[in-house]
Design an enzyme around this catalytic site. Structure first.
Site, PDB file in Angstrom:
ATOM      1  N   GLU A 188      11.953 -38.074 -25.519  1.00 15.69           N
ATOM      2  CA  GLU A 188      12.644 -36.869 -26.001  1.00 15.69           C
ATOM      3  C   GLU A 188      13.373 -37.172 -27.296  1.00 15.69           C
ATOM      4  O   GLU A 188      14.010 -38.219 -27.428  1.00 15.69           O
ATOM      5  CB  GLU A 188      13.674 -36.404 -24.959  1.00 15.69           C
ATOM      6  N   ASP A 189      13.290 -36.240 -28.241  1.00 17.79           N
ATOM      7  CA  ASP A 189      14.077 -36.385 -29.465  1.00 17.79           C
ATOM      8  C   ASP A 189      15.563 -36.278 -29.157  1.00 17.79           C
ATOM      9  O   ASP A 189      16.354 -37.131 -29.525  1.00 17.79           O
ATOM     10  CB  ASP A 189      13.642 -35.331 -30.507  1.00 17.79           C
TER      11      ASP A 189
ATOM     12  N   GLY B 272      20.091 -30.051 -21.493  1.00 18.12           N
ATOM     13  CA  GLY B 272      19.406 -30.732 -20.401  1.00 18.12           C
ATOM     14  C   GLY B 272      18.377 -29.848 -19.719  1.00 18.12           C
ATOM     15  O   GLY B 272      17.620 -30.323 -18.870  1.00 18.12           O
TER      16      GLY B 272
ATOM     17  N   LEU C 274      14.652 -31.004 -20.426  1.00 18.39           N
ATOM     18  CA  LEU C 274      14.338 -32.274 -19.769  1.00 18.39           C
ATOM     19  C   LEU C 274      14.255 -32.095 -18.252  1.00 18.39           C
ATOM     20  O   LEU C 274      13.357 -32.638 -17.601  1.00 18.39           O
ATOM     21  CB  LEU C 274      15.393 -33.317 -20.139  1.00 18.39           C
TER      22      LEU C 274
ATOM     23  N   ARG D 224      12.295 -31.268 -41.124  1.00 15.77           N
ATOM     24  CA  ARG D 224      11.778 -32.289 -40.213  1.00 15.77           C
ATOM     25  C   ARG D 224      11.515 -33.617 -40.929  1.00 15.77           C
ATOM     26  O   ARG D 224      11.533 -34.686 -40.326  1.00 15.77           O
ATOM     27  CB  ARG D 224      10.450 -31.833 -39.582  1.00 15.77           C
TER      28      ARG D 224
HETATM   29  P1  5GP Z   1      17.966 -28.693 -24.209  1.00 11.87           P
HETATM   30  O1  5GP Z   1      16.965 -28.053 -23.307  1.00 11.87           O
HETATM   31  O2  5GP Z   1      18.453 -30.044 -23.738  1.00 11.87           O
HETATM   32  O3  5GP Z   1      19.119 -27.765 -24.512  1.00 11.87           O
HETATM   33  O4  5GP Z   1      17.304 -28.869 -25.628  1.00 11.87           O
HETATM   34  C1  5GP Z   1      16.161 -29.565 -25.777  1.00 11.87           C
HETATM   35  C2  5GP Z   1      15.417 -29.210 -27.039  1.00 11.87           C
HETATM   36  O5  5GP Z   1      16.119 -28.294 -27.895  1.00 11.87           O
HETATM   37  C3  5GP Z   1      15.239 -30.480 -27.838  1.00 11.87           C
HETATM   38  O6  5GP Z   1      14.102 -31.185 -27.400  1.00 11.87           O
HETATM   39  C4  5GP Z   1      15.123 -29.922 -29.237  1.00 11.87           C
HETATM   40  O7  5GP Z   1      13.786 -29.527 -29.482  1.00 11.87           O
HETATM   41  C5  5GP Z   1      16.010 -28.691 -29.236  1.00 11.87           C
HETATM   42  N1  5GP Z   1      17.359 -29.027 -29.747  1.00 11.87           N
HETATM   43  C6  5GP Z   1      18.475 -29.297 -29.046  1.00 11.87           C
HETATM   44  N2  5GP Z   1      19.515 -29.564 -29.853  1.00 11.87           N
HETATM   45  C7  5GP Z   1      19.033 -29.479 -31.119  1.00 11.87           C
HETATM   46  C8  5GP Z   1      19.622 -29.667 -32.422  1.00 11.87           C
HETATM   47  O8  5GP Z   1      20.805 -29.979 -32.602  1.00 11.87           O
HETATM   48  N3  5GP Z   1      18.785 -29.486 -33.497  1.00 11.87           N
HETATM   49  C9  5GP Z   1      17.473 -29.150 -33.361  1.00 11.87           C
HETATM   50  N4  5GP Z   1      16.763 -29.005 -34.480  1.00 11.87           N
HETATM   51  N5  5GP Z   1      16.881 -28.975 -32.155  1.00 11.87           N
HETATM   52  C10 5GP Z   1      17.659 -29.145 -31.051  1.00 11.87           C
HETATM   53 MG    MG Z   2      13.114 -26.824 -32.505  1.00  8.27          MG
END
Ligand code: 5GP
Ligand code: MG
Length: 175
Positions: A97-98, A103, A106, A163
């Site tokens: 995961e980036d 969460g 994930l 990116r």
């Molecule tokens: P989650 O489901 O944990 O909220 O977010 C997961 C996905 O949202 C990450 O894999 C990413 O693609 C995107 N994301 C979350 N935070 C950021 C951020 O600060 N910047 C960007 N560009 N994408 C984010």
């Molecule tokens: Mg995105």
């Protein structure tokens, strides 16, 4: 006006990737793991990680959509855009995961994978925005802590921009 505030340089990131690769290699060197990346944001990290690992492994990608555009957080509704093509049954899976933010993504990914009966599933995440967590998720290999702001660079985008940046930046302003 928008500004990019530096958070980590490419040197910081490269050092973190090298450390993660050492940790992962120690645990997986004889296991021929499948690394599963969640597109699109993971592609830069995945490319650097597999080269730093320098050991036998396979790569797979899946694409998920969480209806979040621009800087909006995920709606919590995750949809599979591209599922896994390869079987992970009986295999050691490492999710790449980036960034882990709320969460939600994930958590969804881990449920999706465990239904497919892998031998094990662990998570390697480059960035951890722990202040934003809404769903508790295990991160076994963790790169760098980041503040709760909208990040771009090193594969992360703002509406497909930024990116290509080799460092990571906080996007400030009205976009
Ligand atoms: P989650 O489901 O944990 O909220 O977010 C997961 C996905 O949202 C990450 O894999 C990413 O693609 C995107 N994301 C979350 N935070 C950021 C951020 O600060 N910047 C960007 N560009 N994408 C984010
Ligand atoms: Mg995105």
């Amino acid at each position: 006006m928008t500004t990019l505030e530096p958070i980590y340089t490419s040197d910081d990131i490269n050092a973190a990737v090298a450390r993660l690769a050492r940790e992962v290699r120690r645990d997986y060197r004889d296991k021929n793991p499948i690394l599963v990346g969640v597109l699109k944001g993971c592609f830069v990290f995945m490319a650097d990680l597999v080269r730093a690992l320098d050991m036998p492994l396979e790569t797979e990608f899946m694409a998920l959509s969480s209806y979040g555009r621009g800087r909006a957080k995920t709606s919590g509704q995750v949809r599979v855009v591209h599922g896994l093509r390869a079987s992970v049954r009986g295999r050691h899976v490492l999710v790449v995961e980036d960034i882990v933010d709320t969460g939600v993504t994930l958590n969804f990914t881990l449920e999706y994978l465990s239904r497919r009966k892998p031998a094990s599933v662990r998570v390697c995440a480059l960035f951890d925005k722990s202040a934003a967590r809404r769903v508790p998720v295990p991160v076994d290999y963790l790169g760098l802590a980041v503040p709760d702001c909208f990040l771009v660079g090193y594969g992360l985008d703002y509406d497909e921009r930024f990116r290509y940046l080799s460092g990571i930046y906080c996007l400030k302003g009205d976009g």
